[in-house]
Design an enzyme around this catalytic site. Structure first.
Site, mmCIF file in Angstrom:
data_model
loop_
_atom_site.group_PDB
_atom_site.id
_atom_site.type_symbol
_atom_site.label_atom_id
_atom_site.label_comp_id
_atom_site.label_asym_id
_atom_site.label_seq_id
_atom_site.Cartn_x
_atom_site.Cartn_y
_atom_site.Cartn_z
ATOM 1 N N ARG A 29 0.849 -1.194 0.000
ATOM 2 C CA ARG A 29 0.000 0.000 0.000
ATOM 3 C C ARG A 29 0.886 1.247 0.000
ATOM 4 O O ARG A 29 1.741 1.412 0.861
ATOM 5 C CB ARG A 29 -0.909 -0.007 1.218
ATOM 6 C CG ARG A 29 -1.784 -1.254 1.342
ATOM 7 C CD ARG A 29 -2.749 -1.392 0.170
ATOM 8 N NE ARG A 29 -3.538 -2.621 0.247
ATOM 9 C CZ ARG A 29 -4.436 -2.985 -0.647
ATOM 10 N NH1 ARG A 29 -4.648 -2.221 -1.702
ATOM 11 N NH2 ARG A 29 -5.109 -4.117 -0.500
ATOM 12 N N GLY A 40 16.600 14.037 -18.866
ATOM 13 C CA GLY A 40 17.721 14.935 -18.666
ATOM 14 C C GLY A 40 17.476 16.383 -19.047
ATOM 15 O O GLY A 40 17.549 17.292 -18.220
ATOM 16 N N ASP A 261 21.464 17.413 -13.207
ATOM 17 C CA ASP A 261 20.606 18.277 -14.014
ATOM 18 C C ASP A 261 20.606 19.705 -13.472
ATOM 19 O O ASP A 261 20.564 20.668 -14.244
ATOM 20 C CB ASP A 261 19.181 17.727 -14.038
ATOM 21 C CG ASP A 261 19.096 16.382 -14.745
ATOM 22 O OD1 ASP A 261 19.898 16.140 -15.663
ATOM 23 O OD2 ASP A 261 18.231 15.560 -14.368
#
Length: 317
Positions: A29, A40, A261
């Protein structure tokens, strides 16, 4: 005019959730899932937006998942250009955090298959969308069917537009780029990838800088950046060698996801603002420091970067 174009050939809708414990067999759950646009280049564009800048995210999309991706980008007010693919739906990834331990399990689906006509069409579309004299960022994995020399093809295709091409790649495309240099403006990799390419360990900053200098001398890229994990990032070009250290301690790290990033977004934004390469390295490393202080897949924030910037040390190597 927007001066940054990010390219994401294999984007994803990132789903994240949590469950008390992960085990095989029973139904687990989970908490209500959160959905974010991912991949990216898309995350680079998002980081640029969070830092107060603007970019256009060139992203390949297909099927209902692709439509969801574009909706999520619109909700975050990230400007985009959509490139339609026909080989299947945009992929999904699922991140499940085990609450008892804090461990995160990440499941990434394959992207749609690209035939060679799509490859050629995408190169033409990117050239049309690229800002004259601006920054173009190619970041993230390649979909099935895209040739390993795609970054080199892109570099050649963009040559006439005078752009600064930033390539952040890994695996076989990275190996291809180093074997058959196309000399993009910036090439970034992490320390594991650098050691794999070098065929030796790179334990010190000097070792990393020496290897990066070899790549610059061979014409692999004008500027080579190697991320050294918690130690920060090293930048080498024909004019010098520099290292920027993370602005935080190891105890402050929550999740390494999003650091790369955020670095690329901040670095690219700094280039369009006329900063030096050293200043861009400093700004990018600080943005990476901000990202690792956040849980899950969250990226950097402008307020945190502003706060951390004085603590990021930049040194000559």
């Amino acid at each position: 005019m927007v001066q940054i174009l990010t390219i994401t050939l294999n984007p994803t809708v990132d789903l994240s959730t949590a469950t008390p414990a992960v085990s095989a067999g029973p139904k687990l759950r989970c908490t209500n899932p959160e959905a974010d646009p991912g991949g990216g280049g898309i995350n680079v564009s998002r980081a640029i937006k969070f830092l107060g800048g603007e970019s256009t995210a060139f992203t390949a999309v297909g099927g209902e998942t692709g439509a969801t991706l574009l909706r999520l980008l619109a909700e975050e007010h990230v400007r985009f250009t959509a490139f339609s693919v026909t080989g299947g739906a945009t992929r999904q990834s699922i991140a499940v955090t085990e609450q008892e331990t804090g461990k995160q399990y990440r499941f990434v689906m394959p992207g749609p298959y690209w035939h060679h006509e799509m490859v050629d069409e995408s190169l033409n579309a990117i050239v049309q969308a690229a800002p004259l004299g601006g920054v173009v960022v190619l970041s993230g994995s390649q979909p099935p069917g895209v040739p390993m020399d795609y970054p080199a093809r892109l570099s050649r295709a963009l040559a006439a537009k005078g752009v600064q091409l930033f390539v952040d790649t890994s695996g076989k495309p990275l190996h291809e780029l180093t074997k058959n240099p196309a000399n993009p403006y910036v090439l970034r990799m992490d320390d594991v990838e650098a050691e794999d390419l070098a065929g030796r360990k790179l334990p010190t900053r000097k070792d990393t800088a020496d290897f990066a200098s070899e790549l610059v001398a061979r014409g692999v890229a004008e500027n080579v950046i190697v991320a050294r994990g918690a130690d920060g990032s090293t930048l080498v070009n024909k004019d010098g060698r520099w290292h920027a250290s993370r602005a935080i301690s190891a105890e402050e790290v929550v999740s390494p996801v999003g650091a790369g990033d955020s670095f690329v977004g901040a670095f690219s934004l700094a280039l369009t603002r006329g900063n030096t390469m050293q200043e861009a390295l400093h700004f990018g490393t600080t943005a990476a420091s901000s990202a690792v202080m956040s849980p899950g897949t969250q990226l950097c924030t402008k307020a945190q970067v502003d706060q951390l910037l004085p603590g990021c040390e930049l040194v000559d190597l």
